[in-house]
Design an enzyme around this catalytic site. Sequence first.
Site, short mmCIF file in Angstrom:
data_model
loop_
_atom_site.label_atom_id
_atom_site.label_comp_id
_atom_site.label_asym_id
_atom_site.label_seq_id
_atom_site.Cartn_x
_atom_site.Cartn_y
_atom_site.Cartn_z
N HIS A 175 -1.31 1.93 5.33
CA HIS A 175 -2.10 2.70 6.29
C HIS A 175 -3.41 1.96 6.55
O HIS A 175 -4.05 1.48 5.60
CB HIS A 175 -2.38 4.10 5.71
CG HIS A 175 -3.06 5.00 6.69
ND1 HIS A 175 -2.37 5.61 7.72
CD2 HIS A 175 -4.36 5.37 6.83
CE1 HIS A 175 -3.24 6.33 8.45
NE2 HIS A 175 -4.44 6.19 7.93
N ASP A 189 0.86 10.84 4.64
CA ASP A 189 -0.28 10.04 4.17
C ASP A 189 -0.92 10.61 2.90
O ASP A 189 -2.15 10.57 2.75
CB ASP A 189 -1.37 9.94 5.26
CG ASP A 189 -0.95 9.06 6.43
OD1 ASP A 189 -0.07 8.20 6.24
OD2 ASP A 189 -1.49 9.25 7.53
N ASN A 242 3.97 3.01 1.76
CA ASN A 242 3.54 2.93 3.16
C ASN A 242 2.20 2.22 3.22
O ASN A 242 1.37 2.37 2.31
CB ASN A 242 3.37 4.36 3.71
CG ASN A 242 2.86 4.38 5.14
OD1 ASN A 242 3.39 3.69 6.02
ND2 ASN A 242 1.81 5.16 5.39
N SER A 255 -4.89 0.84 2.87
CA SER A 255 -4.34 1.48 1.66
C SER A 255 -2.83 1.33 1.64
O SER A 255 -2.18 1.48 2.68
CB SER A 255 -4.62 2.99 1.67
OG SER A 255 -5.97 3.27 1.95
C1 GRF Z 1 -0.52 -1.50 10.70
O1 GRF Z 1 -1.88 -1.34 11.02
C2 GRF Z 1 -0.12 -0.51 9.66
O2 GRF Z 1 -1.14 -0.20 8.74
C3 GRF Z 1 0.21 0.71 10.46
O3 GRF Z 1 0.84 0.19 11.61
C4 GRF Z 1 0.39 -1.12 11.87
C5 GRF Z 1 1.59 -2.00 11.97
O4 GRF Z 1 1.25 -3.31 12.39
N1 GRF Z 1 0.95 1.67 9.70
P1 GRF Z 1 2.35 -4.44 12.36
O5 GRF Z 1 3.55 -3.94 13.16
O6 GRF Z 1 2.70 -4.73 10.95
O7 GRF Z 1 1.72 -5.62 13.04
#
Ligand code: GRF
Length: 193
Positions: A111, A152, A109, A143
């Site tokens: 984050h 998370d 994932n 991360s």
């Molecule tokens: C990103 O900031 C990611 O870290 C979080 O959700 C957002 C997704 O953005 N989990 P995108 O859809 O890839 O533009």
Amino acid sequence: MSELSIAVFVSGGGTNLQALIDAAGEGRLNGRISAVISNNSGSHALVRAANAGINGYHISGKRYPDGSDFVTAILEALDKHTINLIILAGYMKLLPIEIIRKFKSRIINIHPALLPKYGGEGMYGLNVHRAVIRSGDMLSGASVHFVDEIFDHGAILIQRTVPVLSDDSPESLSARVLRIEHKILPMAVRMFL
Ligand code: GRF
């Protein structure tokens, strides 16, 4: 392991998905994005998938109100493409426990903060960046971590920092972090391999 077959789960705009598609197109991924799964039929990620010739699936709790049908629909899509790595790239739902267990150590994932800080319940989207700014931290970042049964929480694969500027808004910080996300997510896939 031969080439990775990757499924990307996305809810929103999918710029991280796009970074993966671009990396694959440039031969920087060591893997093939075989499926994109979204819980949101209006997700731009499904358009990005279609444009790249990748199979897109809309699998949501609305379409499959019965939890076990929902899990089955996901598993069928994953099996169909012999998926061996799942990437959550802005997936706003909790992945069903059955999937987490079946793909143990094969789900990552991304984050938008330096975990273990600013993770967990309610820490998504601009909330994360608001919390970072409020804290007075001078560094934030992104991360990529393994997904386990706790939100998370799993082991961190890679992190990169960005500065928090004194005049940052949640939006400006988010944009800076997102640029770093697009770099480290393809790197994480190479590290996973
Ligand atoms: C990103 O900031 C990611 O870290 C979080 O959700 C957002 C997704 O953005 N989990 P995108 O859809 O890839 O533009």
